[in-house]
Design a protein around this motif. Sequence first.
Motif, PDB file in Angstrom:
ATOM      1  N   THR A 210      29.197  42.922  41.058  1.00  0.00           N
ATOM      2  CA  THR A 210      29.735  41.563  40.905  1.00  0.00           C
ATOM      3  C   THR A 210      31.243  41.636  41.075  1.00  0.00           C
ATOM      4  O   THR A 210      31.968  41.916  40.116  1.00  0.00           O
ATOM      5  N   PRO A 211      31.743  41.434  42.282  1.00  0.00           N
ATOM      6  CA  PRO A 211      33.190  41.529  42.505  1.00  0.00           C
ATOM      7  C   PRO A 211      33.940  40.526  41.630  1.00  0.00           C
ATOM      8  O   PRO A 211      33.432  39.451  41.310  1.00  0.00           O
ATOM      9  N   ASN A 212      35.127  40.903  41.262  1.00  0.00           N
ATOM     10  CA  ASN A 212      35.923  40.085  40.350  1.00  0.00           C
ATOM     11  C   ASN A 212      37.245  39.709  41.001  1.00  0.00           C
ATOM     12  O   ASN A 212      37.653  40.306  41.996  1.00  0.00           O
ATOM     13  N   PHE A 213      37.903  38.720  40.409  1.00  0.00           N
ATOM     14  CA  PHE A 213      39.244  38.369  40.851  1.00  0.00           C
ATOM     15  C   PHE A 213      40.225  39.421  40.349  1.00  0.00           C
ATOM     16  O   PHE A 213      40.065  39.992  39.267  1.00  0.00           O
ATOM     17  N   TYR A 214      41.242  39.642  41.135  1.00  0.00           N
ATOM     18  CA  TYR A 214      42.161  40.759  40.915  1.00  0.00           C
ATOM     19  C   TYR A 214      43.591  40.301  41.143  1.00  0.00           C
ATOM     20  O   TYR A 214      43.865  39.408  41.948  1.00  0.00           O
ATOM     21  N   ALA A 215      44.519  40.932  40.396  1.00  0.00           N
ATOM     22  CA  ALA A 215      45.948  40.690  40.607  1.00  0.00           C
ATOM     23  C   ALA A 215      46.667  42.027  40.657  1.00  0.00           C
ATOM     24  O   ALA A 215      46.301  42.976  39.955  1.00  0.00           O
ATOM     25  N   ASN A 216      47.685  42.118  41.486  1.00  0.00           N
ATOM     26  CA  ASN A 216      48.497  43.316  41.558  1.00  0.00           C
ATOM     27  C   ASN A 216      49.388  43.401  40.324  1.00  0.00           C
ATOM     28  O   ASN A 216      49.982  42.409  39.903  1.00  0.00           O
TER      29      ASN A 216
END
Length: 543
Positions: A210-216
């Motif tokens: 289940t891919p998730n939202f990501y931030a650098n």
Amino acid sequence: MTNSEPIVLDALVLGGGFGGIHMLHQLREMGLTVVALEAGTGVGGAWYWNRYPGARCDIESLVYCYSFSPIIDDEWSWTERYATQPEIVRYINFVCDRLDLRKDICFNSRLVKATFDEEAGFWTLHTENGDVYRARHFVSSAGPISEPIWPDIPGREKFKGEIYHTAKWPQQEPDFRGKRVGVIGTGSSGTQLIPLVAEQAKHLTVFVRTPNFYANANNRPLTDSDQAWWMQNRTRIRERLRTSEIVGSGDVFMNEGMLATRLRKGDEYSENERREILEKRWQFGGATMPRAFVDILTNHELNDEISGFLRAKIAHIIKDPATAEIMTPRNIYFGTKRICVGTNFYETFNRPNVTAVGVKKTPIERFSEKGLVVDGKEHEFDVIICASGFDALTGALTVIDIHGVDGKTIKDVWSKGSDTYLGIGVAGFPNLHLIGGPGSPSVLVNVVMANEYQVGWISRRIKYMRDHGLTRVDVDPDYQAKWSQTVKDVIQGTVLVSADSWYVGTNVPGKAKGILAYAGGMVNYKQACDAAAERKYEGFVFS
């Protein structure tokens, strides 16, 4: 060596992490006889066990630390914006030694059973190595995200290669050079681990469920000027944390103009203005997107817009469209899973030695002797790493055989829902005090700050009992039911009602589905707890 007779204490604290050692210090300062049990060989709690490559905090280090001790403030300096696991463990060890806490911590002591003696009003607690304690108060700081779960995939014992769980990482670092490595999971642990393993492995295959939202993260060393700024602004920043003007997930150094948008609704800006706000936060780094506007969780159209912004980033960074699609979250609202924060995560999938395999529609069938089988195809590996998460908020206690009034176990009581009162007490389990328990906001806010508040609140209640000659405190079931309903009501009208993640327990087969943490924020939570305390701890039954 095991003790032949039970050791009698005023209080026993479970856990040697942030909450546990602070609780130990606080109770000791009150003059109580107290011992802390820690399953590991050292302090650190979750950070002791989660030592995988790349492990670091997603809360800024300047505020991921204690605020109760001027001594600690004056003698410790963080080196990076987001601290690594080794630095966090060094910090907790420093605190432990500076406050002389180690002498009252029993290491290699895993608690396996706790039973409340109704007649005597004491807890009897047994460790795995045979030690027995009797304590008036049992304080659990076992950690809200500390009980790891393996993937629900059959045949794990058949795999002949090396297998690791990110939360049970060996002290001697594995060597992945020249090896074929498979990783299951792309949550917070996977996000941090994958780029570093990819640098070593001959080939890395990432199985994406289940891919998730990501931030650098946009991590960087803290400079001398940063340290000077912090010394000058520390009191003000901490006060803003207490009022939730900032939360520490990337906004400590944020300017007032960027911070101000958190108080306004998305539709108060034009589409271009919103995109500019989001772009600035993306470039600034950290988990700052959830607070870009005040109505992200309640305005579904705005939520879709932010999700679209983040999906476009994936398509822009990952060069192969098929891989980008595998890594793109679909059919979930932003905020229903914890946003992941890392470094070079998406960029890693542009490496020639990295492959992403989507297993949402065609799940991993089983482990084999040589690797993993997906859709009838065997993927062969030398190493498999499971970054498969935790049984959050309840799991650290339900794995222990805890018996309360009438012999009821906490596992049975929580089998249909993780009800508590204020996230601190459970009806039918007298003198059990929870730090970071279900029904508290711990995992949705700065957990160290939440722990500090709960440690103080629990300590004051124990002092209240001692001052009034009281030896037993339980929870009124009616108040527990009301608080549990409050926890549920808070998410009504928000995207959280559609959550399908560890936020609601759906990552654990058989676990009752329901929001596990109080999502009303730290300010509202403190108001509820303080109000109960002011009314002589209303909702609790003393004797």
